[in-house]
Scaffold this motif. Sequence first.
Motif, PDB file in Angstrom:
ATOM      1  N   THR A  52      28.792  22.226  53.006  1.00 32.04           N
ATOM      2  CA  THR A  52      28.824  20.725  52.344  1.00 32.04           C
ATOM      3  C   THR A  52      29.495  20.598  50.907  1.00 32.04           C
ATOM      4  O   THR A  52      29.783  20.082  50.456  1.00 32.04           O
ATOM      5  CB  THR A  52      27.585  20.212  51.892  1.00 32.04           C
ATOM      6  OG1 THR A  52      26.773  21.035  51.244  1.00 32.04           O
ATOM      7  CG2 THR A  52      26.794  20.068  53.381  1.00 32.04           C
ATOM      8  N   ASN A  57      36.351  15.689  53.954  1.00 27.65           N
ATOM      9  CA  ASN A  57      35.464  14.910  54.679  1.00 27.65           C
ATOM     10  C   ASN A  57      34.729  15.935  56.080  1.00 27.65           C
ATOM     11  O   ASN A  57      35.326  16.755  56.110  1.00 27.65           O
ATOM     12  CB  ASN A  57      35.975  13.697  55.494  1.00 27.65           C
ATOM     13  CG  ASN A  57      37.052  13.813  56.387  1.00 27.65           C
ATOM     14  OD1 ASN A  57      36.768  14.657  57.346  1.00 27.65           O
ATOM     15  ND2 ASN A  57      38.329  13.344  56.292  1.00 27.65           N
ATOM     16  N   PHE A  58      33.729  15.398  56.443  1.00 31.24           N
ATOM     17  CA  PHE A  58      32.928  16.192  57.449  1.00 31.24           C
ATOM     18  C   PHE A  58      33.813  16.753  58.531  1.00 31.24           C
ATOM     19  O   PHE A  58      34.024  18.161  59.166  1.00 31.24           O
ATOM     20  CB  PHE A  58      31.789  15.546  57.938  1.00 31.24           C
ATOM     21  CG  PHE A  58      31.072  16.390  58.995  1.00 31.24           C
ATOM     22  CD1 PHE A  58      30.130  17.246  58.845  1.00 31.24           C
ATOM     23  CD2 PHE A  58      31.175  16.283  60.330  1.00 31.24           C
ATOM     24  CE1 PHE A  58      29.435  18.028  59.569  1.00 31.24           C
ATOM     25  CE2 PHE A  58      30.699  16.964  61.304  1.00 31.24           C
ATOM     26  CZ  PHE A  58      29.566  17.800  61.052  1.00 31.24           C
ATOM     27  N   TYR A  62      34.839  20.791  59.463  1.00 29.71           N
ATOM     28  CA  TYR A  62      34.410  21.242  60.235  1.00 29.71           C
ATOM     29  C   TYR A  62      35.444  22.019  61.160  1.00 29.71           C
ATOM     30  O   TYR A  62      35.358  23.076  61.991  1.00 29.71           O
ATOM     31  CB  TYR A  62      33.269  20.695  61.129  1.00 29.71           C
ATOM     32  CG  TYR A  62      31.929  21.105  60.369  1.00 29.71           C
ATOM     33  CD1 TYR A  62      31.193  22.088  60.761  1.00 29.71           C
ATOM     34  CD2 TYR A  62      31.675  20.656  59.238  1.00 29.71           C
ATOM     35  CE1 TYR A  62      30.012  22.313  60.059  1.00 29.71           C
ATOM     36  CE2 TYR A  62      30.448  20.797  58.612  1.00 29.71           C
ATOM     37  CZ  TYR A  62      29.530  21.801  59.186  1.00 29.71           C
ATOM     38  OH  TYR A  62      28.381  22.202  58.629  1.00 29.71           O
TER      39      TYR A  62
END
Length: 108
Positions: A52, A57-58, A62
């Motif tokens: 995190t 952004n996520f 990822y």
Amino acid sequence: MQLINSLFYFIIAGLCEIGGGYLVWLWLREGKSPYLGVIGSILLIVYGFVATKQPTNFGRTYAAYGGIFIILSLIWSWKIDGFVPDKLDLIGGGIILGGILIMMYAPR
């Protein structure tokens, strides 16, 4: 400095995930101490928190982390398991690294 911090967090997250998974593997697959499984599980939880810290952004984080995971897994298997990556592994890792750098750090 943001680039250095981001790469640092990617590496720490990768070591937590791969190291944690490896310790759980040793416990469940090779009959080692359950304490290794507990430590591995803690490392896997820490991995979730470390990821995190990325500045984006996520989804992008990822996606790029998937590439970092591949590269770190090759290094782990080479240094820990004695599997020596061949030329195609290294070429693939280089292509992946290029993709990571573009996804995360190219000006937008």
